[in-house]
Design a protein around this motif. Sequence first.
Motif, PDB file in Angstrom:
ATOM      1  N   ALA A  91      -0.027 -12.980  -6.156  1.00  0.00           N
ATOM      2  CA  ALA A  91       0.029 -12.815  -4.782  1.00  0.00           C
ATOM      3  C   ALA A  91       0.829 -11.583  -4.072  1.00  0.00           C
ATOM      4  O   ALA A  91       0.936 -10.864  -4.846  1.00  0.00           O
ATOM      5  CB  ALA A  91       1.129 -14.266  -4.664  1.00  0.00           C
ATOM      6  N   PHE A  92       0.316 -11.538  -2.739  1.00  0.00           N
ATOM      7  CA  PHE A  92       0.789 -10.399  -2.415  1.00  0.00           C
ATOM      8  C   PHE A  92       1.370 -10.648  -0.924  1.00  0.00           C
ATOM      9  O   PHE A  92       0.828 -11.568  -0.092  1.00  0.00           O
ATOM     10  CB  PHE A  92      -0.399  -9.442  -2.039  1.00  0.00           C
ATOM     11  CG  PHE A  92       0.277  -8.185  -1.461  1.00  0.00           C
ATOM     12  CD1 PHE A  92       0.801  -7.091  -2.274  1.00  0.00           C
ATOM     13  CD2 PHE A  92      -0.084  -7.825  -0.012  1.00  0.00           C
ATOM     14  CE1 PHE A  92       0.904  -5.662  -1.682  1.00  0.00           C
ATOM     15  CE2 PHE A  92       0.367  -6.733   0.386  1.00  0.00           C
ATOM     16  CZ  PHE A  92       1.038  -5.603  -0.264  1.00  0.00           C
ATOM     17  N   VAL A  93       2.418  -9.969  -0.484  1.00  0.00           N
ATOM     18  CA  VAL A  93       3.031  -9.848   0.789  1.00  0.00           C
ATOM     19  C   VAL A  93       3.556  -8.651   1.492  1.00  0.00           C
ATOM     20  O   VAL A  93       3.957  -7.699   0.541  1.00  0.00           O
ATOM     21  CB  VAL A  93       4.500 -10.937   0.595  1.00  0.00           C
ATOM     22  CG1 VAL A  93       5.324 -10.405  -0.512  1.00  0.00           C
ATOM     23  CG2 VAL A  93       5.094 -10.951   1.946  1.00  0.00           C
ATOM     24  N   GLY A  94       2.986  -8.604   2.546  1.00  0.00           N
ATOM     25  CA  GLY A  94       3.231  -6.922   3.239  1.00  0.00           C
ATOM     26  C   GLY A  94       3.217  -7.380   4.712  1.00  0.00           C
ATOM     27  O   GLY A  94       3.095  -8.465   5.468  1.00  0.00           O
ATOM     28  N   ASP A  95       3.569  -6.052   5.385  1.00  0.00           N
ATOM     29  CA  ASP A  95       3.484  -6.275   6.991  1.00  0.00           C
ATOM     30  C   ASP A  95       2.896  -4.848   7.471  1.00  0.00           C
ATOM     31  O   ASP A  95       2.750  -4.917   8.778  1.00  0.00           O
ATOM     32  CB  ASP A  95       5.024  -6.418   7.553  1.00  0.00           C
ATOM     33  CG  ASP A  95       5.709  -5.073   7.328  1.00  0.00           C
ATOM     34  OD1 ASP A  95       5.569  -4.458   6.263  1.00  0.00           O
ATOM     35  OD2 ASP A  95       6.495  -4.854   8.376  1.00  0.00           O
ATOM     36  N   GLY A  96       2.488  -4.038   6.825  1.00  0.00           N
ATOM     37  CA  GLY A  96       2.231  -2.549   7.250  1.00  0.00           C
ATOM     38  C   GLY A  96       0.789  -2.040   6.897  1.00  0.00           C
ATOM     39  O   GLY A  96      -0.024  -2.715   6.090  1.00  0.00           O
ATOM     40  N   ARG A  97       0.605  -0.892   7.193  1.00  0.00           N
ATOM     41  CA  ARG A  97      -0.908  -0.215   7.094  1.00  0.00           C
ATOM     42  C   ARG A  97      -1.076   0.056   5.427  1.00  0.00           C
ATOM     43  O   ARG A  97      -2.298  -0.585   5.199  1.00  0.00           O
ATOM     44  CB  ARG A  97      -0.927   1.052   7.728  1.00  0.00           C
ATOM     45  CG  ARG A  97      -1.026   0.909   9.352  1.00  0.00           C
ATOM     46  CD  ARG A  97      -1.284   2.203  10.085  1.00  0.00           C
ATOM     47  NE  ARG A  97      -2.671   2.665   9.824  1.00  0.00           N
ATOM     48  CZ  ARG A  97      -2.938   3.855  10.470  1.00  0.00           C
ATOM     49  NH1 ARG A  97      -2.057   4.419  11.031  1.00  0.00           N
ATOM     50  NH2 ARG A  97      -4.249   4.187  10.177  1.00  0.00           N
TER      51      ARG A  97
END
Length: 213
Positions: A160-166
């Motif tokens: 799984a992957f979680v993030g918010d930016g470019r």
Amino acid sequence: MNILVSDFDGTLTEHDFFELVRRRWPLPPEQDPWNQYWAGEITHFEALARIFAGIRSRPGELEAMAEATGLDPNVGKAVQNLKDGGWEVVIASAGCGWYIERLLKNAGVAVKVHTNPGSIGSQGELLMTLPYKDKFFSDTTGVNKLAVVQDAMERAERVAFVGDGRPDLEPALLVPPQLRFAHGWLAQELEARGESFQPFQHWSEIAEILTRC
């Protein structure tokens, strides 16, 4: 075994550390390294390194600023629940280890962290350097998050992957939509591309979802 690869700033925290720095020591728009990065003039690492180098802090000020980023208060319990549920947690951040490792330690969280090392300079600035010895080194962000996810996919049954930016876009697209968690810029970009993802507000929510899978 399953692996959750997570961004840190703005993902595990409410605020990005560098944004708090920019507000505290503002620059004219034409001199702002972050604007230069968005214009494609410098790399992501160069932008953050220059922002941090411009800090002129008093003793204890940066420690207080790190706390002000608002680390998810339930992160310790969430990480333990993930571990109990067969999930390894890996932090992959283009930010700086100086505050990331400090915040995680204070929260009692012990996980693998790939990020850029840093130290406080003589003028109260934060000196961030490239992690040349890191297995997932990148000269543009410091840490190649895509490579972190690819490595995880070779080792784990589910990733799984979680993030918010470019810097989170490519690694997010590598995992299945049901294991892709996003908010902020990343969520907007995925929506614009017609890509499915799992929205979230607080990082600990993700642990609840994954441990039910």
